[in-house]
Write an enzyme that holds these catalytic residues in place. Structure first.
Site, PDB file in Angstrom:
ATOM      1  CG  HIS A   1       5.969 -11.659  16.498  1.00  0.00           C
ATOM      2  ND1 HIS A   1       6.983 -12.407  15.931  1.00  0.00           N
ATOM      3  CD2 HIS A   1       6.551 -11.000  17.552  1.00  0.00           C
ATOM      4  CE1 HIS A   1       8.117 -12.203  16.594  1.00  0.00           C
ATOM      5  NE2 HIS A   1       7.873 -11.361  17.587  1.00  0.00           N
TER       6      HIS A   1
ATOM      7  CB  THR B   1      -0.951   0.014   1.223  1.00  0.00           C
ATOM      8  OG1 THR B   1      -1.770   1.193   1.188  1.00  0.00           O
ATOM      9  CG2 THR B   1      -0.186  -0.015   2.535  1.00  0.00           C
TER      10      THR B   1
END
Length: 425
Positions: A386, A334
């Site tokens: 994560h 983006t």
């Protein structure tokens, strides 16, 4: 003959859509292949097209939720849009036959009353003085020998679009504006199904992933010099301008050769690692944010990526893009820099595990070989899950991306250092 226009299937998992907006008026006569309505699903905005020419009759209203396969409107093919205009050539022919006689009579009248014609012309010009005409329109009228009367008389009718266009014009006089300086008014509008689905997904990402963001900065000097040097030749050969997105997309695909977990995703109790890189590029459209997918970026050149992005972005803005072209990506990029963003933390697009955020290019003082120099710098951000991507891989991915953008020639070797390849290191 009455033809039913049914809601098409946007995708396999979609059973109902929302009728966003009618593009024609109820009872109006349309041509074949005219766009008559916008249909909004939770993934894309599509258009309904007239299968045949005829009179449109609505069977649903704007904002209604309609099942896939239901009838949105009907078209009466017995009424054709050209019927009224077909009679015009005959009348034009009779007018042409009688025109020599009329011209002679009018010439005599004009000679007898020259003062009246001048006064009439003056009066008509005064009546039209309030009509606003752009410089482009004036030039077109002059080139085609058209007067303002000809243009105004050529308008057959005033539709809803013209009235809405006038209503949206800013008021010339502040005192005439209906809104007061200290207004407490509110406007409410219904959320589209696309925006509702987007909001649900954004909240779900926050709740269902262990999202972190790491940052770095990139010196854009080499890329900017390369674009400036070869831009004209690039346009001549490919037919469009060279942007930054092609370099970043190619660099991201190359960096995944060294950090494949960034291109992976979780599926239940398994980790899926695609051997291809399908990159979704976030594109702002009038209906909201859409993310068309560029397939197999690891095997495409920078010009090929730029062309695919250009074509998909145009489809998305014109509501021509399909659901298949919006699904199945493995990574997303983006670019908030197009709106002036200096730094941000982009949100992951599930089921993907990472998203790259590009930002505004700003000239800043940086240390180069012990000296302070002004360089065009860009902050880049990588938001990642994560649970599947370790900190070492996330940071290493951004460092590799930085090296590739600052040394674009490495993209020819899938991100490898040419000197190391030469020495077999």
């Amino acid at each position: 003959m009455i033809i039913e226009v049914k809601v098409p299937t946007p995708g396999e998992s979609i059973t109902e859509v929302e009728l966003g907006k009618w593009l024609v008026e109820d009872g109006s006569v349309v041509d074949k292949d005219d766009e008559i309505a916008e249909i909004e699903s939770d993934k894309a905005t599509l258009t309904l097209v007239a299968e045949e020419a005829g009179k449109v009759s609505f069977k649903a209203e704007e904002g209604d939720t309609i099942e896939v396969g239901a009838v949105a409107c009907t078209i009466d093919t017995s009424e054709k849009p050209e019927e009224s205009s077909k009679k015009e050539p005959d009348s034009d022919k009779t007018e042409k036959d009688e025109s020599p006689k009329k011209e002679k009579q009018e010439d005599k009248k004009d000679e007898a009353k020259p003062k009246e014609s001048k006064s009439e012309t003056k009066q008509s010009s005064e009546d039209q003085s309030h009509v606003k005409t752009t410089s482009v329109a004036k030039k077109m009228m002059e080139e085609n020998n058209l007067s303002l009367d000809d243009v105004l008389n050529g308008l057959k009718r005033i539709s809803k679009k013209e009235v809405e266009a006038v209503m949206e014009l800013p008021a010339e006089d502040d005192h005439a504006s209906p809104k007061k300086k200290f207004s407490r008014e509110e406007e409410r509008s219904k959320m589209s199904s696309l925006r509702r689905k987007l909001s649900e997904r954004l909240v779900a990402v926050k709740n269902d992933t262990a999202m972190l963001t790491t940052f770095n900065e990139v010196d854009m000097s080499r890329i900017m010099e390369l674009r400036k040097k070869h831009q004209n030749r690039f346009i001549e050969k490919h037919g469009f301008k060279l942007g930054f997105m092609g370099f970043f997309t190619k660099a991201a695909a190359a960096a995944m050769n060294f950090h494949p977990s960034v291109n992976s995703m979780i599926d239940g109790k398994e980790i899926v690692s695609p051997q291809f890189v399908d990159v979704g590029i976030a594109v702002q459209t009038p209906k909201g944010l859409m993310v068309p997918i560029i397939r197999n970026t690891e095997s495409k050149s920078v010009p090929e990526i730029e062309k695919d992005l250009r074509d998909l972005a145009e489809k998305a803005r014109n509501k021509k893009i399909s659901v298949e072209e919006l699904t199945g990506g493995t990574f997303t990029i983006t670019n908030g820099g197009t709106f002036g963003s200096l730094l941000s933390t982009p949100i992951i697009n599930p089921p993907q595990s990472a998203i790259l955020g590009m930002h505004n290019i700003v000239e800043r003082p940086v240390a180069i070989n012990g000296k302070v120099e002004i360089r065009p710098m860009m902050y880049v951000a990588l938001s990642y899950d994560h649970r599947i991507i370790d900190g070492k891989d996330s940071v290493g991915f951004l460092v590799r991306l930085k090296e590739l953008i600052e040394n674009p020639e490495r993209l020819l070797n899938d991100g490898a250092n040419p000197e190391e390849l030469l020495l077999n290191l």
